[in-house]
Each structure stands twice: as structure tokens, then as C-alpha cells.
Design an enzyme around this catalytic site. Structure first.
Site, PDB file in Angstrom:
ATOM      1  N   GLU A   1     -64.220  44.428  89.769  1.00  0.00           N
ATOM      2  CA  GLU A   1     -63.034  44.246  90.420  1.00  0.00           C
ATOM      3  C   GLU A   1     -63.133  44.403  91.862  1.00  0.00           C
ATOM      4  OE1 GLU A   1     -59.397  45.402  88.264  1.00  0.00           O
ATOM      5  OE2 GLU A   1     -60.678  46.389  86.728  1.00  0.00           O
TER       6      GLU A   1
ATOM      7  N   ARG B   1     -70.827  54.893  78.981  1.00  0.00           N
ATOM      8  CA  ARG B   1     -70.621  54.998  80.676  1.00  0.00           C
ATOM      9  C   ARG B   1     -71.726  56.035  81.176  1.00  0.00           C
ATOM     10  NH1 ARG B   1     -65.146  54.240  82.987  1.00  0.00           N
ATOM     11  NH2 ARG B   1     -66.187  55.301  84.496  1.00  0.00           N
TER      12      ARG B   1
ATOM     13  N   LYS C   1     -60.683  55.407  91.593  1.00  0.00           N
ATOM     14  CA  LYS C   1     -60.373  55.070  92.863  1.00  0.00           C
ATOM     15  C   LYS C   1     -59.061  55.625  93.367  1.00  0.00           C
ATOM     16  CE  LYS C   1     -62.196  50.435  91.304  1.00  0.00           C
ATOM     17  NZ  LYS C   1     -62.040  49.303  90.471  1.00  0.00           N
TER      18      LYS C   1
END
Length: 630
Positions: free
Chosen positions: A124, A339, A349
Site C-alpha cells: 500500500e 511475518r 505506520k
């Protein structure tokens, strides 16, 4: 051999976790690998290769690897990627849904991809990539490369509120910095027209409907059922067109799919209204597709063979298959993997933005962070990051790694690529009273002392030089091996030994200068130590970095009750404004890397370009014996 013994005693344990622990323990005991350690053993004639002992598919995979980095990564994929389907054999994958259209669609798909592997990296564009993304980049691009395939870079740009040009640019820059070149660069927004047409088709098939429940009402796993779920198809089509034309207010309607996801979420949203211009399409659209609708259909439109994603998307796999099959379009296979997380850091973020706004770090590329731009600025080579990803490997299990393993990979790489230079952090002036020349002498210093053939540079050796304050002690201490009133010391590379003659102090009694005599090393008694020094140096700024957080899990309320901001290390940055370097580095460019002898590895900071002197970031310390400064 160690792995075999450990696995024999810990049969219940995760193999990857055992390997990571062994790697770190060996690193702690033996330090980083030397050049001799890295030399491959010569195989005896007639010895069998390991190829005979692994599945044929894996052998073919490894043979296809063209470079050392990808080979290293592929070796770590044996436990998981070896189970991946062959192109066109999606139906052999467990959980894959076969419909009457499947085989015909697969036949067309195989023809389109020419039987090759096609993957994609779909970030993204609303933030900067971090160390976890490096694993995804290596896996997607590396798996395609190892199998002679291709990999897209596809920006998942379906949320116009959070996208900025700097993120698009930054993502591509980091992918290429890691050494990968996208086959094609695409955007989810490239397919807005196709996605809209597919949404209309889904409604026509009575698999989606327009709903007026508020987003707050349908959040979670037990929302009230929608009273509009069974509204007439034509009514939903008309309302969807009204949504597209901007006739319905934002938040007043969504398109929802008639499906229950694996995690129990009912009827996920496919389209929502946002009166926000899009970065690429402007104000052409006021309705935007969601991830759940976009992701699988873009994979289908781009003929992706292996849709590789992290474990949290496993709950969306059934939705992924359902939507493709509900529309009778080609359905890729979704494969999940664990992950990559690191201790002592945050990568969210939102939390990084908080660190920036609170003035704790400067920006997304602050060297104390673990964003890829921050690691580059700190001086981490991309080859070291790729090697780290290969060591961690790709498994289904989520792993959290200590940053020391990453730092070890950095040292291994810089040890063979970073030329040596001499730098003095806390200078102490030294005057040689019997200097053997009227002018400075040029000394030839090897860039890599262990490999003189790799080149050298010149440094000046003059009557006045500077050493570290810590390399002199007025009062002898047990075990101290450097300069004292009664103990001479050698000067690295100069071929001279110096002996104290007298000390100069200021009015406060502070030591300001040493006066010494020198003697050629081959004529003097061998000193107990050799120290680094600089003469006719250049002044520079040095930035020393430590961990930003004090605890392993700064986001864990049990470990850090006050929140991650309270866990920040106030001493994580130390600036030395007046360090002295040998003049050989004065023409260094941004991101050039050096080993400052006896100190650590350093990289030229971008601030050097707008400063009147060079600025260096410490990348990592030297991994030396505990007694290195004795």
C-alpha cells in the site's frame, strides 16, 4: 552437526527457531565469520551432491538460481515452498476450490504465462517499507527469479485518503535498492474500470447487494444482519450506479458480498463511497474498492500463479477463492507465510508517525528505526538485509528475531566490502620531538589489511598527530596495554613505536598534549599494542546510535505499561561534532561505507551534502573480544 544434535534432543521444537538460536549463540562465542570460514570446502571426486537427497522439484528450483543471494534464499524455502504447486496445477493445492470452469480457465492461464511462475509484491503506498517488507520482497521476487519467472510491483492504491507521491517513489526505490527489478509496475487503480464491471456482474449474479448499515454497525464478528441483504438485484444495480454518480452521501451506502469469511466476518464490504480525489485517477471516481474485493481480482487479471502473503491473510483465503469462483474468473493460489518481526522496535505506520511528531526521531529514515530507508541511511548494505532474510527463511510460523542477527549479517558483508580508514573520536594531541623528517611522510595503508591486493590509500604521517584520549593513561592500570609513562605503544601502519617524553596540561590540570619520541618498529622492543592515529586530518561529525527502545516488546502493555513512547532510550543518539579522520576519506560520497579501525563500521550520511563537513553514521560496532580496549 549441531543442528542434528539439537533436533534429536528437542524433537518437539520448531526447526527454524532452533537454527536462529544456534546462529546467535555461535555468533556470540566466535564472532562474525572470517574470509576463511566463508571458503567452500572442496568436494572429493565422485562425492555425491546433495541433489540426490532432495525432491526433484527442489533440485530443479535450486539449479535455476542465477546468483548467490537467491540461492541462499531458496535454500531456506525447502520446508515450505517445496510444497508449492506447479504452474497450472492450482487444483492440486489443499483447500483450492474447483468449479466446472476451473480447468478451462487454468488452460488459458498457463498459455498466458507460458508455463512460468508469476508473482507480485503489492504494498500500500501509504507509508515507508520496513524490515518485514524486505522479507516479502525477497520471497516474491526471489521465488519468481529462482523459477525463471517474473514479479510485478503492484501498488495497492485503493485508499485515496492516505496515498502520497513520496510513498510510491520510496517503495520502488527500496525494491530496486535491494537488487530487484520489477517485471512490470502496475497499480490497483489501473483496473478500476474492470473492477467496477466485475462488481456489477457480482450484483447481477445475486452475490452482492447495496447496504445502508453504517460502518460502525457492521464492524466486528457479530454485527446485526443487514435488512437489505435480499433486496432485488435491479434495485442494488440502480443504487450502485447512484453511488458511482455521487448521488449518495459518503457513509450512507456500501456494496457488500454475500459471503462469510473464515474468521466469521459476515458479508465483507466490496465498495465504499469516498469523495476524495485519487492520486492517479483524479475525481473520476467517488467509489473505491476494498482490499477484500480488489486483491484477488487484480491477482486474477494479472495472471498471478502464486499469491504470496503473510499469515494474517489466511482468514481471507476462502473469500479470495469464493470471489474468483463466484465471477468465473481465473483463481490463483494463495500461500501464506509467517511475518518477520524484530525485538526492540516498532514498525506500525501510526506509531512511527507518533515518534516523528513527538520529535523523538527525525523522519521515516531516522537511522534508529527499522524502515528500509532508515537502514540504508544507517549504512546497512542491501546484500546484508537479503542475507538476513535468507537466514530467517520462510516458514508458516511467525518469527521474532533479535536485531543482533541482522547486525551480524551487516558485519559479515562490510568486513569484505568496507575499506579501512583511521578516525579519532576524542582527539589527544601528540607531538613527536624527534620526528625523522622535515615534512610529512606519505604512508601507504591497505584498504583491506588481510587482502593487500584489494588496493590501498595514502595517509600523512607528520610531527603532530592525534590519538584517542583513552589510548593513554597517566597512571598504569593492571592489564592496560597502550601508552603510559612507562609503556611505549606502536602506531598502526606507520612502522614506528612512540614513547612518552612529557605531558602538557592547562591551568586546570587537564591534559592537552603529549610529547613523545619515536623509534622504528624493527629497531624497538615489540610493543604490547598498536593504536590508530591521524595526522593532518579532516574534521567531521560522527553520530553514534543505540537501540531506540529499552525493552524487547515496547508495544506490550505488560512489559511497558506506560506505552511505547515511555520506553524510548533518551541516549539512543550521541553526536560527536569534532571527530578527526585521515584525509583519505575527504572525497567520500553519500552512503559510502568504511571501517574505522578499532571502532566500528560507518556510512556517509545524506546531511553531508548540505554541510561544510562530512557526517558519518555508525552502522554497527566491531564485534571483537571483550578485551579489545585493554
Amino acid at each position: 552437526m549441531l543442528m542434528g544434535k539439537a533436533r534429536g534432543k528437542l524433537k518437539w521444537a520448531d526447526g527454524k527457531a532452533i537454527k536462529n538460536e544456534i546462529d546467535m549463540q555461535i555468533l556470540d562465542l566466535l564472532g562474525p565469520k572470517t574470509d576463511a570460514d566463508k571458503e567452500k570446502p572442496v568436494k572429493a571426486k565422485g562425492a555425491k551432491t546433495g541433489k540426490d537427497n532432495v525432491p526433484k522439484k527442489l533440485a530443479n528450483m535450486v539449479n535455476a538460481v542465477q546468483d548467490e543471494e537467491t540461492r541462499s534464499l531458496m535454500e531456506q524455502l525447502r520446508g515450505h515452498a517445496v510444497n508449492f504447486h506447479k504452474t497450472g496445477e492450482n487444483y492440486k493445492t489443499e483447500g483450492y476450490v474447483v468449479t466446472p470452469m476451473t480447468m478451462e480457465l487454468l488452460k488459458e492461464h498457463v498459455k498466458a504465462v507460458e508455463g512460468k511462475v508469476w508473482t507480485r509484491f503489492p504494498p500500500e503506498p501509504n507509508g515507508i517499507l520496513h524490515i518485514g517488507h524486505a522479507k516479502a520482497i525477497n520471497f516474491n521476487f526471489g521465488y519468481a527469479r529462482a523459477n525463471g519467472g517474473v514479479c510485478y510491483l503492484r501498488y495497492d492504491d485503493t485508499n485515496p485518503e492516505k496515498e502520497e507521491e513520496k510513498y510510491f517513489t520510496g517503495i520502488r526505490e527500496m525494491v530496486e535498492w535491494l537488487g530487484y527489478k520489477p517485471w512490470k509496475i502496475t497499480h490497483s487503480s489501473d483496473y478500476f474500470h474492470e473492477l467496477h464491471a466485475l462488481a456489477v456482474e457480482l450484483i447481477k449474479r445475486d452475490q452482492a447487494y447495496v447496504c445502508h448499515q453504517k460502518l460502525e454497525e457492521i464492524r466486528g464478528h457479530n454485527p446485526p444482519p443487514s435488512p437489505w441483504r435480499n433486496r432485488p438485484i435491479q434495485e442494488s444495480l440502480r443504487l450502485f450506479e447512484d453511488m458511482r454518480k455521487g448521488k449518495i452521501a459518503e457513509g450512507e451506502a456500501t456494496v457488500r458480498m454475500k459471503h462469510i469469511m473464515e474468521d466469521g466476518k459476515v458479508d465483507p464490504v466490496a465498495y465504499r463511497i469516498k469523495f476524495t480525489p485519487h492520486h492517479r485517477t483524479g475525481d473520476e471516481w467517488c467509489i473505491y474498492p476494498t482490499y477484500d474485493f480488489t486483491h484477488c481480482l487484480c491477482d486474477s487479471l494479472e495472471n498471478i500463479t502464486h499469491s504470496l502473503c503473510t499469515k494474517e491473510f489466511q482468514a481471507r483465503r476462502s473469500s479470495y477463492y469464493w470471489l474468483c469462483n463466484a465471477l468465473d474468473v481465473y483463481c490463483p493460489v494463495q500461500w501464506e507465510y509467517g511475518r518477520l518481526n524484530l525485538y526492540y522496535t516498532v514498525v506500525s505506520k501510526r506509531k512511527i508517525v507518533k515518534l516523528i511528531t513527538e520529535g523523538i526521531v527525525r523522519d521515516w529514515d531516522d537511522p534508529r528505526l527499522f524502515t528500509l530507508t532508515a537502514l540504508r541511511r544507517r549504512g546497512f548494505p542491501p546484500e546484508a538485509i537479503n542475507n538476513f532474510c535468507a537466514k530467517v527463511g520462510v516458514t508458516m510460523a511467525q518469527v521474532t528475531i533479535d536485531p543482533t542477527l541482522l547486525e551480524s549479517c551487516v558485519r559479515d558483508e562490510l568486513n569484505v566490502t568496507a575499506p579501512r580508514a583511521m578516525a579519532v573520536m576524542e582527539p589527544l594531541k601528540v607531538t613527536i620531538t624527534n620526528f625523522p623528517s622535515d615534512k610529512a611522510i606519505d604512508i601507504d595503508v591497505p584498504d583491506f589489511p588481510a587482502e593487500p591486493s584489494k588496493g590501498s590509500h595514502k595517509v600523512k604521517f607528520a610531527k603532530t598527530l592525534y590519538i584517542e584520549k583513552t589510548d593513554f593513561k597517566e597512571n598504569m592500570e593492571k592489564g592496560y596495554r597502550r601508552l603510559t609513562p612507562d609503556q611505549p605503544v606502536g602506531l598502526r601502519h606507520a612502522g614506528y613505536v612512540i614513547k612518552l617524553e612529557s605531558m602538557v596540561k592547562d591551568k586546570k590540570g587537564e591534559l592537552t598534549e603529549l610529547k613523545v619520541t619515536c623509534q622504528k618498529a624493527d629497531q624497538a622492543e615489540k610493543p604490547k599494542a598498536f593504536i590508530h592515529w591521524v595526522s593532518e586530518p579532516v574534521s567531521c561529525e560522527i553520530r553514534l546510535y543505540e537501540r531506540l527502545f529499552k525493552h524487547k516488546h515496547p508495544e506490550d502493555p505488560e512489559e511497558v505499561p506506560g506505552g511505547f513512547l515511555t520506553d524510548c532510550n533518551k541516549d539512543s543518539l550521541t553526536v560527536i561534532p569534532g571527530a578527526l579522520l585521515d584525509a583519505s576519506v575527504k572525497s567520500a560520497k553519500v552512503y559510502d561505507k568504511f571501517q574505522f579501525e578499532r571502532i566500528g563500521y560507518f556510512s556517509v550520511d545524506p546531511d553531508s551534502a548540505k554541510s561544510d563537513k562530512l557526517v558519518f553514521n555508525r552502522t554497527v560496532n566491531l564485534k571483537e573480544d571483550a578485551g579489545k580496549n585493554v
